[in-house]
Write a protein that holds these residues in place. Structure first.
Motif, PDB file in Angstrom:
ATOM      1  N   LEU A   1     -10.836  14.885  -7.710  1.00 56.28           N
ATOM      2  CA  LEU A   1     -11.561  14.563  -8.947  1.00 56.28           C
ATOM      3  C   LEU A   1     -10.594  14.185 -10.061  1.00 56.28           C
ATOM      4  N   GLU A   2      -9.478  14.897 -10.136  1.00 52.78           N
ATOM      5  CA  GLU A   2      -8.455  14.590 -11.131  1.00 52.78           C
ATOM      6  C   GLU A   2      -7.955  13.153 -10.961  1.00 52.78           C
ATOM      7  N   ALA A   3      -7.699  12.754  -9.715  1.00 51.82           N
ATOM      8  CA  ALA A   3      -7.229  11.394  -9.431  1.00 51.82           C
ATOM      9  C   ALA A   3      -8.276  10.360  -9.815  1.00 51.82           C
ATOM     10  N   LEU A   4      -9.531  10.634  -9.507  1.00 51.50           N
ATOM     11  CA  LEU A   4     -10.601   9.687  -9.784  1.00 51.50           C
ATOM     12  C   LEU A   4     -10.787   9.465 -11.278  1.00 51.50           C
ATOM     13  N   LYS A   5     -10.678  10.522 -12.052  1.00 50.89           N
ATOM     14  CA  LYS A   5     -10.834  10.391 -13.503  1.00 50.89           C
ATOM     15  C   LYS A   5      -9.738   9.508 -14.092  1.00 50.89           C
ATOM     16  N   VAL A   6      -8.507   9.696 -13.620  1.00 51.08           N
ATOM     17  CA  VAL A   6      -7.394   8.889 -14.133  1.00 51.08           C
ATOM     18  C   VAL A   6      -7.553   7.437 -13.687  1.00 51.08           C
TER      19      VAL A   6
ATOM     20  N   TRP B   1      -0.730  11.556 -11.753  1.00 51.47           N
ATOM     21  CA  TRP B   1      -1.516  10.398 -11.335  1.00 51.47           C
ATOM     22  C   TRP B   1      -1.235   9.153 -12.169  1.00 51.47           C
ATOM     23  N   LYS B   2      -0.885   9.316 -13.418  1.00 57.68           N
ATOM     24  CA  LYS B   2      -0.582   8.128 -14.229  1.00 57.68           C
ATOM     25  C   LYS B   2       0.668   7.432 -13.727  1.00 57.68           C
ATOM     26  N   THR B   3       1.623   8.208 -13.218  1.00 49.53           N
ATOM     27  CA  THR B   3       2.812   7.616 -12.599  1.00 49.53           C
ATOM     28  C   THR B   3       2.444   6.956 -11.282  1.00 49.53           C
ATOM     29  N   VAL B   4       1.640   7.640 -10.473  1.00 49.72           N
ATOM     30  CA  VAL B   4       1.212   7.100  -9.181  1.00 49.72           C
ATOM     31  C   VAL B   4       0.498   5.766  -9.361  1.00 49.72           C
TER      32      VAL B   4
ATOM     33  N   VAL C   1       0.834  -1.195   0.000  1.00 46.69           N
ATOM     34  CA  VAL C   1       0.000   0.000   0.000  1.00 46.69           C
ATOM     35  C   VAL C   1       0.871   1.248   0.000  1.00 46.69           C
ATOM     36  N   GLU C   2       0.405   2.258  -0.720  1.00 46.20           N
ATOM     37  CA  GLU C   2       1.111   3.534  -0.796  1.00 46.20           C
ATOM     38  C   GLU C   2       0.155   4.651  -0.397  1.00 46.20           C
ATOM     39  N   PHE C   3       0.683   5.621   0.338  1.00 46.57           N
ATOM     40  CA  PHE C   3      -0.100   6.787   0.725  1.00 46.57           C
ATOM     41  C   PHE C   3       0.442   7.999  -0.014  1.00 46.57           C
ATOM     42  N   VAL C   4      -0.468   8.710  -0.680  1.00 50.31           N
ATOM     43  CA  VAL C   4      -0.098   9.908  -1.436  1.00 50.31           C
ATOM     44  C   VAL C   4      -0.657  11.122  -0.712  1.00 50.31           C
TER      45      VAL C   4
ATOM     46  N   ASN D   1       5.440   0.678   7.283  1.00 48.16           N
ATOM     47  CA  ASN D   1       5.608   0.000   5.989  1.00 48.16           C
ATOM     48  C   ASN D   1       4.614   0.482   4.936  1.00 48.16           C
ATOM     49  N   VAL D   2       4.284   1.763   4.995  1.00 48.31           N
ATOM     50  CA  VAL D   2       3.433   2.379   3.986  1.00 48.31           C
ATOM     51  C   VAL D   2       4.340   3.127   3.007  1.00 48.31           C
ATOM     52  N   GLU D   3       4.246   2.775   1.738  1.00 46.00           N
ATOM     53  CA  GLU D   3       5.106   3.381   0.721  1.00 46.00           C
ATOM     54  C   GLU D   3       4.806   4.872   0.590  1.00 46.00           C
ATOM     55  N   SER D   4       5.843   5.659   0.327  1.00 44.60           N
ATOM     56  CA  SER D   4       5.676   7.123   0.300  1.00 44.60           C
ATOM     57  C   SER D   4       6.415   7.766  -0.871  1.00 44.60           C
ATOM     58  N   LYS D   5       6.700   6.999  -1.910  1.00 44.72           N
ATOM     59  CA  LYS D   5       7.570   7.503  -2.968  1.00 44.72           C
ATOM     60  C   LYS D   5       6.945   8.640  -3.773  1.00 44.72           C
ATOM     61  N   ASN D   6       5.632   8.784  -3.760  1.00 44.40           N
ATOM     62  CA  ASN D   6       4.974   9.847  -4.529  1.00 44.40           C
ATOM     63  C   ASN D   6       4.442  10.974  -3.656  1.00 44.40           C
ATOM     64  N   VAL D   7       4.929  11.049  -2.411  1.00 46.03           N
ATOM     65  CA  VAL D   7       4.606  12.198  -1.559  1.00 46.03           C
ATOM     66  C   VAL D   7       5.229  13.444  -2.183  1.00 46.03           C
TER      67      VAL D   7
END
Length: 340
Positions: A149-154, A121-124, A50-53, A73-79
């Motif tokens: 909304l941007e995230a949901l659309k992707v 978001w496409k990378t995330v 799991v990752e948290f953004v 152990n929560v991934e954070s690479k896209n923070v």
């Protein structure tokens, strides 16, 4: 194995100790939490990648929040970084007939000032199968609602399963928008929604129904309204909470997949150590159950209710419960005996 991304704000939690009132407190216990991050911690505890953004301030408090993610152990690479401060909430824990009280200090936080286009978001969502968000994020600010909304659309475009917890917080909707002006556009992408029927209808701008959750024969007709309003909806679940007092809760659950109602037996939870985060524990358990066996919705609901009950015994926002402890409760062992 499925990889899950959750998106929202991690908060600094400042709570009084020993059930003291704010006016009695000489100091506050500092910890971290936040609805979507709490779900991520639960899933990590269950062995799910799991990752948290989120968006953090570039200062020592932001660094502490990042360490908190890594600690569980929560991934954070896209923070991402920006803004001046981490959001805060103050908690006065109730007892007996006195309920708990929360005061938010989230205005102009890093997440409240996030803007559309800051996250790729496409990378995330590369190699991601599930995306979770909650109604707390669009309640923070209009810009937070837009990036949600941007995230949901992707995510929808990529065919990712989307879950949402309605998490209505009246104290947060203060930026001139009402839920009914924001949430319908967001909820139409969700495949799984957690929340009671009246909250869902309120957010969709519809009239309340005051459902009787004990009458399972009447529930499908009521739930079907949500399926009509949310075209991608596959499952709606509701946590059943009956508050005897702040120290005694009765917890159950309902799940409907458009055809069949599943219900979980009510469990007595007393004494309550900390009920904050118990809904997130339910959501984490539900996601885990559906990820592992989407065909067994009754078991997924049972896991969610067990996780919710056990969270009430743990101080802090996170549900630090193992799968073995959940299985123990599901098998009828609620004795609380010492494990030696």
């Amino acid at each position: 194995m499925s990889k899950i991304v959750t998106f929202g704000e991690i908060l600094l939690r400042l709570s009084t100790e020993r059930h003291l009132r704010f006016s009695q407190a000489k100091y506050f216990a500092a910890s971290y939490g936040g609805g979507e991050f709490n779900v991520a911690v639960s899933l990590a505890n269950y062995g799910i990648p799991v990752e948290f953004v989120t968006r953090l301030p570039k200062n020592e408090i932001g660094a502490c929040a990042l360490k908190e993610m890594r600690k569980f152990n929560v991934e954070s690479k896209n923070v991402i970084y920006g803004g001046d401060r981490l959001g805060i909430y103050y908690l006065e824990t109730g007892a007996g007939t006195r309920g708990s009280n929360v005061i938010y200090d989230r205005e102009n936080s890093s997440m409240a000032t996030i803007t559309k286009g800051e996250i790729d978001w496409k990378t995330v969502f590369k190699d991601v199968t599930w995306f979770h968000w909650s109604g707390i994020t669009p309640a923070i600010s209009e810009s937070a609602a837009l990036i949600c909304l941007e995230a949901l659309k992707v995510a929808h475009e990529l065919g990712i399963t989307i879950s949402s917890d309605l998490n209505y917080r009246s104290k947060l909707w203060q930026y001139g928008k009402e839920p009914k002006e924001v949430m319908p556009e967001l909820l139409k992408y969700s495949n799984i929604i957690l929340g009671d029927i009246d909250t869902a209808l309120f957010m969709l701008g519809k009239d309340n129904l005051n459902p009787n959750y004990q009458n399972e024969k009447s529930l499908p007709v009521l739930y079907d309204q949500l399926f009509t309003e949310c075209p991608n909806l596959e499952i709606v679940a509701t946590t059943l909470r009956y508050s005897v007092s702040a120290s005694h809760q009765r917890i159950g659950g309902i799940l409907y997949d458009g055809k069949t109602i599943c219900s979980a037996n009510i469990k007595e939870v007393t004494p309550v150590v900390d009920r904050v985060g118990s809904g997130d524990a339910f959501m984490g358990g539900l996601i885990y159950g559906l990820v592992n066996d989407s065909s067994n919705k009754q078991r997924a609901l049972n896991i969610a209710v067990a996780a919710c009950c056990l969270k009430h015994t743990i101080s802090g926002d996170y549900n630090l419960i193992t799968l073995a402890e959940i299985e123990k409760l599901l098998n009828g062992d609620s004795s609380g005996k010492v494990s030696r």
